[in-house]
Design an enzyme around this catalytic site. Structure first.
Site, PDB file in Angstrom:
ATOM      1  N   CYS A  66       0.872  -1.178   0.000  1.00  0.00           N
ATOM      2  CA  CYS A  66       0.000   0.000   0.000  1.00  0.00           C
ATOM      3  C   CYS A  66       0.908   1.228   0.000  1.00  0.00           C
ATOM      4  CB  CYS A  66      -0.997  -0.026   1.165  1.00  0.00           C
ATOM      5  SG  CYS A  66      -0.280  -0.051   2.815  1.00  0.00           S
ATOM      6  N   HIS A  99      14.025 -15.340  11.478  1.00  0.00           N
ATOM      7  CA  HIS A  99      13.621 -15.420  12.883  1.00  0.00           C
ATOM      8  C   HIS A  99      12.112 -15.434  13.096  1.00  0.00           C
ATOM      9  CE1 HIS A  99      17.632 -13.973  14.896  1.00  0.00           C
ATOM     10  NE2 HIS A  99      17.810 -14.961  14.027  1.00  0.00           N
TER      11      HIS A  99
HETATM   12  C1  RB5 Z   1      -4.114   5.259   0.850  1.00  0.00           C
HETATM   13  O1  RB5 Z   1      -4.154   6.636   0.706  1.00  0.00           O
HETATM   14  C2  RB5 Z   1      -3.205   4.889   2.028  1.00  0.00           C
HETATM   15  O2  RB5 Z   1      -3.811   5.223   3.218  1.00  0.00           O
HETATM   16  C3  RB5 Z   1      -2.870   3.410   1.984  1.00  0.00           C
HETATM   17  O3  RB5 Z   1      -2.250   3.115   0.786  1.00  0.00           O
HETATM   18  C4  RB5 Z   1      -1.948   2.912   3.063  1.00  0.00           C
HETATM   19  O4  RB5 Z   1      -0.792   3.686   3.134  1.00  0.00           O
HETATM   20  C5  RB5 Z   1      -2.562   2.676   4.370  1.00  0.00           C
HETATM   21  O5  RB5 Z   1      -1.898   2.264   5.332  1.00  0.00           O
END
Ligand code: RB5
Length: 145
Positions: A66, A99
């Site tokens: 993400c 680990h």
């Molecule tokens: C999206 O804007 C962002 O919040 C997501 O990609 C991530 O970083 C969340 O932890």
């Protein structure tokens, strides 16, 4: 490389996901892309769940990306038998396998550059769990409510 990798992201990790998929396929790995298919805004737990269920069902390894890597790691670690490690260094990647027997590598596209991310990916999949005292410690996770 005889390896199957389950991978997912949200919009914040979409571009790095595409790069990681190509990188792993070039190394001969089978990569199962569980989405998303474009950069439209989406919810990272949806893709965390898809990858976690495949990793659990197939006793496999996965990658979740993400923007920061934080949301994906938080969501993934809600699943029993998932050990998701947010890695920003090769050291993290190596130790998470040796680990902690990590079965999901989490990364943040907005914090880790492409070349560094691919090096982290390579380190993660080249490293192996050492077992022994580390297995005993991981088993203690199951004592939590
Ligand atoms: C999206 O804007 C962002 O919040 C997501 O990609 C991530 O970083 C969340 O932890």
């Amino acid at each position: 490389m005889s390896l199957t990798v389950y991978i997912g992201s949200d919009h914040g990790g979409f571009n790095l996901k595409a790069t990681v998929i190509e990188h792993l396929q070039n190394k001969g790995a089978t990569v199962v892309d569980l989405g998303p298919v474009d950069t439209c805004s989406t919810d990272y737990p949806v893709y965390a769940e898809k990858v976690c269920r495949e990793v659990i069902d197939n006793a496999g390894l996965g990658i979740l990306i993400c923007g920061s890597g934080i949301g994906m790691s938080m969501a993934a670690n809600r699943f029993k038998n998932i050990r998701a490690a947010l890695c920003t260094s090769e050291f993290h990647a190596r130790m998470s396998r040796r680990h902690n027997n990590a079965n999901i590598l989490c990364m943040g596209e907005r914090i880790t550059g492409v070349d560094h991310a691919l090096s982290i990916v390579d380190t993660f999949f080249e490293s192996e769990f050492e077992g022994g005292r580390h297995a005993r410690r991981i088993d203690l996770f199951d004592h939590f409510a």
